[in-house]
Enzyme design. Sequence first.
Site, PDB file in Angstrom:
ATOM      1  N   HIS A   1      99.213  45.608  38.118  1.00 31.74           N
ATOM      2  CA  HIS A   1      98.830  44.564  39.059  1.00 31.74           C
ATOM      3  C   HIS A   1     100.016  44.169  39.933  1.00 31.74           C
ATOM      4  O   HIS A   1     101.016  43.662  39.441  1.00 31.74           O
ATOM      5  CB  HIS A   1      98.261  43.312  38.385  1.00 31.74           C
ATOM      6  CG  HIS A   1      97.054  42.829  39.137  1.00 31.74           C
ATOM      7  ND1 HIS A   1      97.150  42.185  40.327  1.00 31.74           N
ATOM      8  CD2 HIS A   1      95.739  43.002  38.894  1.00 31.74           C
ATOM      9  CE1 HIS A   1      95.915  41.946  40.773  1.00 31.74           C
ATOM     10  NE2 HIS A   1      95.053  42.439  39.933  1.00 31.74           N
TER      11      HIS A   1
ATOM     12  N   HIS B   1      87.775  51.315  38.903  1.00 33.64           N
ATOM     13  CA  HIS B   1      87.295  50.028  38.392  1.00 33.64           C
ATOM     14  C   HIS B   1      85.902  49.774  38.981  1.00 33.64           C
ATOM     15  O   HIS B   1      85.770  49.116  40.009  1.00 33.64           O
ATOM     16  CB  HIS B   1      88.281  48.927  38.807  1.00 33.64           C
ATOM     17  CG  HIS B   1      88.010  47.596  38.184  1.00 33.64           C
ATOM     18  ND1 HIS B   1      89.019  46.708  37.883  1.00 33.64           N
ATOM     19  CD2 HIS B   1      86.866  46.989  37.800  1.00 33.64           C
ATOM     20  CE1 HIS B   1      88.485  45.608  37.337  1.00 33.64           C
ATOM     21  NE2 HIS B   1      87.182  45.760  37.291  1.00 33.64           N
TER      22      HIS B   1
ATOM     23  N   GLU C   1      88.492  51.170  34.145  1.00 29.85           N
ATOM     24  CA  GLU C   1      88.724  49.784  33.750  1.00 29.85           C
ATOM     25  C   GLU C   1      87.558  48.915  34.202  1.00 29.85           C
ATOM     26  O   GLU C   1      86.840  49.242  35.168  1.00 29.85           O
ATOM     27  CB  GLU C   1      90.044  49.263  34.321  1.00 29.85           C
ATOM     28  CG  GLU C   1      90.104  49.315  35.825  1.00 29.85           C
ATOM     29  CD  GLU C   1      91.420  48.803  36.392  1.00 29.85           C
ATOM     30  OE1 GLU C   1      92.478  49.096  35.814  1.00 29.85           O
ATOM     31  OE2 GLU C   1      91.377  48.123  37.419  1.00 29.85           O
TER      32      GLU C   1
ATOM     33  N   HIS D   1      83.235  48.620  45.469  1.00 27.89           N
ATOM     34  CA  HIS D   1      84.339  49.585  45.639  1.00 27.89           C
ATOM     35  C   HIS D   1      83.846  50.949  45.119  1.00 27.89           C
ATOM     36  O   HIS D   1      83.119  51.633  45.783  1.00 27.89           O
ATOM     37  CB  HIS D   1      85.590  49.167  44.861  1.00 27.89           C
ATOM     38  CG  HIS D   1      85.994  47.736  45.010  1.00 27.89           C
ATOM     39  ND1 HIS D   1      86.234  47.146  46.211  1.00 27.89           N
ATOM     40  CD2 HIS D   1      86.212  46.774  44.092  1.00 27.89           C
ATOM     41  CE1 HIS D   1      86.590  45.888  46.038  1.00 27.89           C
ATOM     42  NE2 HIS D   1      86.577  45.628  44.758  1.00 27.89           N
TER      43      HIS D   1
HETATM   44  N1  PXP Z   1      95.206  47.008  36.307  1.00 28.84           N
HETATM   45  C1  PXP Z   1      94.058  46.291  36.326  1.00 28.84           C
HETATM   46  C2  PXP Z   1      93.446  45.922  35.015  1.00 28.84           C
HETATM   47  C3  PXP Z   1      93.444  45.930  37.533  1.00 28.84           C
HETATM   48  O1  PXP Z   1      92.285  45.250  37.529  1.00 28.84           O
HETATM   49  C4  PXP Z   1      94.046  46.339  38.749  1.00 28.84           C
HETATM   50  C5  PXP Z   1      93.387  46.000  40.049  1.00 28.84           C
HETATM   51  O2  PXP Z   1      92.111  46.567  40.106  1.00 28.84           O
HETATM   52  C6  PXP Z   1      95.237  47.082  38.695  1.00 28.84           C
HETATM   53  C7  PXP Z   1      95.802  47.388  37.455  1.00 28.84           C
HETATM   54  C8  PXP Z   1      95.939  47.581  39.930  1.00 28.84           C
HETATM   55  O3  PXP Z   1      96.426  46.489  40.636  1.00 28.84           O
HETATM   56  P1  PXP Z   1      96.980  46.697  42.120  1.00 28.84           P
HETATM   57  O4  PXP Z   1      95.814  47.136  42.955  1.00 28.84           O
HETATM   58  O5  PXP Z   1      97.512  45.365  42.497  1.00 28.84           O
HETATM   59  O6  PXP Z   1      98.035  47.768  42.037  1.00 28.84           O
END
Ligand code: PXP
Length: 254
Positions: free
Chosen positions: A206, A59, A86, A66
């Site tokens: 997430h 991301h 993403e 990051h």
């Molecule tokens: N999906 C998306 C769209 C996200 O922005 C994130 C966090 O960057 C995640 C998944 C992964 O979330 P987590 O780090 O809480 O596992």
Amino acid sequence: MTGFNRLKENFHTEGKLTKLSVNINKIATLRNARGGNVPDVQKVAVDCEHFGAQGITVHPRPDERHIRYSDVELLKPLVSTEFNIEGYPSPSFIELVARIKPHQVTLVPDPPEAITSSAGWDTIEHHDFLVDVIKTFQSHGIRTSIFVGTEAGFIEGAAKVGCNRVELYTEPYATSYPVDRASAIKPFVDAAVRARDLGLELNAGHDLSLENLRYMKEQIPWLKEVSIGHALIADALYYGLQNTIQMYLRQLRD
Ligand code: PXP
């Protein structure tokens, strides 16, 4: 086993397979804390794949706090599983993704300064913008997924903007899971069924963790992919990266 039976079995497993895509942003955060190249983000990505991850997610944010844009360039030839980028579709993000051509791009609506994604798209208000951006990515042959909450209107809106998949924003599920997992999952199952009926494939992410992942997979077995970063990397401090990835994969098996 005959060729036909093997084909049948592959079809069977492939249909139910939920891929684990490891989000390696936290590895970059750790590296950036010291300014050198420890830990080596590219090596960790390749190791995650050796340890069983079926995808790598990054991301890149505009301030590059990051993952950096240069990391994404370096990762492209190294990632041999599914590469998922993403982010918010700013002009520089669109340019990067169109050039790198990952297997999948996941569009999130968070502003550049956000600590992490904290909501899905309002697919009704941003319909025209999403249609344009999705067309651009699809013209480059990139599968496009958009991050959404469970609101029925937003799932229906997602089907109208032409994306291939939706990624359900699972933070509310993770928060409510310890209190009452059956009611925590209910809106997600409803949204998943609606998405499936509308012809959308489904990802989720997430705050998924060793605590709540198996139940989500049991309740929504047709999930194509989960993208997990924070909890998985934190678990790796105790169990090691290889063990941790295997533990997450086990949650996704029937
Ligand atoms: N999906 C998306 C769209 C996200 O922005 C994130 C966090 O960057 C995640 C998944 C992964 O979330 P987590 O780090 O809480 O596992």
